[in-house]
Design an enzyme around this catalytic site. Structure first.
Site, PDB file in Angstrom:
ATOM      1  CD  GLU A 106     -86.407  -7.951   7.027  1.00 48.67           C
ATOM      2  OE1 GLU A 106     -85.503  -9.076   6.988  1.00 48.67           O
ATOM      3  OE2 GLU A 106     -87.058  -7.732   6.053  1.00 48.67           O
ATOM      4  CD  GLU A 126     -90.831 -10.294   7.279  1.00 47.21           C
ATOM      5  OE1 GLU A 126     -90.071  -9.160   6.665  1.00 47.21           O
ATOM      6  OE2 GLU A 126     -90.725 -10.680   8.351  1.00 47.21           O
TER       7      GLU A 126
END
Length: 252
Positions: A106, A126
């Site tokens: 990210e 994730e």
């Protein structure tokens, strides 16, 4: 210190240095990164930033041991790593060696340009830890690559090679292993040769215009670009062209 900074010409280099955890981010590292990004924007002598990781890895994301200990490496108004919610106003280039996983991926997505080593790898993993990628990846990845490919990466948590990321145009430049930082600095130097006001305004228009309608684009662009056109740097750029020399930018 888990974050190092240095200046190379008009480039501000920010390096995460936590080798024992593949540069995973804890609360202290987030605070230091946020301070570094603020310094990048505040310094008139630099035009562009490069974000790298030391010791052969970019960033393994959230430090899970710190997370289990109750740390939350998110800075108010700036988000994870002091970056993902509010990236710097100046261009930021990711120099990726090794792993860029989870929050580290990210962070890459929050950068403007990406230089990656051939053996680097990415992953929005994730979901494999029972978490949601809440650091902007679910917004940015589908904007940067085709939506169906982004969804596959997000929903599977798959490990993505740098060559595959380059194929779908997420990576700007694919380079030999060990050369990501050097090549990112070369790219930053190309950016840094240009007028700093013009570079910053150009990034601002590209980022903010995603929410503009066609009808309002030129008016809102002018609000950002007209002050640059009226600047001393614009006069210097024209004068240098006429005189056949390189411009000497002042940022005014």
């Amino acid at each position: 210190m888990t974050v190092r900074t240095e200046t190379a010409g008009r480039t501000f280099v920010i390096t995460i240095d936590r080798p024992a955890v593949r540069n995973a981010v804890d609360a202290v590292t987030s605070e230091l990164l946020a301070a570094a990004f603020d310094e990048l924007d505040a310094r008139p002598d630099v035009t562009v930033g490069v974000l790298a990781g030391a010791h052969g890895h970019f960033c393994a994301g959230l430090d899970l041991r710190a997370f289990l200990a109750g740390q939350r490496p998110s800075i108010p108004e700036r988000g994870f790593a002091g970056l993902v919610r509010r990236p710097p106003q100046k261009p930021l280039i990711a120099a990726v060696e090794g792993a860029a996983l989870g929050g580290g991926f990210e962070m890459v997505l929050a950068c403007d340009l990406v230089v990656a080593a051939q053996d680097a790898f990415f992953g929005q993993l994730e979901v494999t830890r029972g978490l949601v990628a809440s650091g902007g990846g679910l917004m940015r990845l589908p904007r940067k690559i085709p939506r169906n490919i982004a969804l596959e990466w997000i929903l599977t948590g798959a490990r993505i090679s740098a060559s595959r990321a380059h194929e779908v145009h997420l990576v700007n430049r694919l380079v030999p292993s060990g050369e990501a930082l050097a090549r990112a600095l070369e790219l930053a130097e190309e950016v840094g040769r240009n007028g700093p006001l013009a570079v910053r305004a150009s990034k601002q228009i590209v980022v903010e215009s995603q929410d503009w309608t066609d009808a309002e684009f030129f008016q809102r662009q002018a609000e950002i670009s007209d002050p640059v056109r009226a600047s001393a740097d614009a006069q210097e750029g024209a004068r240098a062209f006429v005189e056949g020399r390189r411009p000497e930018w002042t940022g005014r």
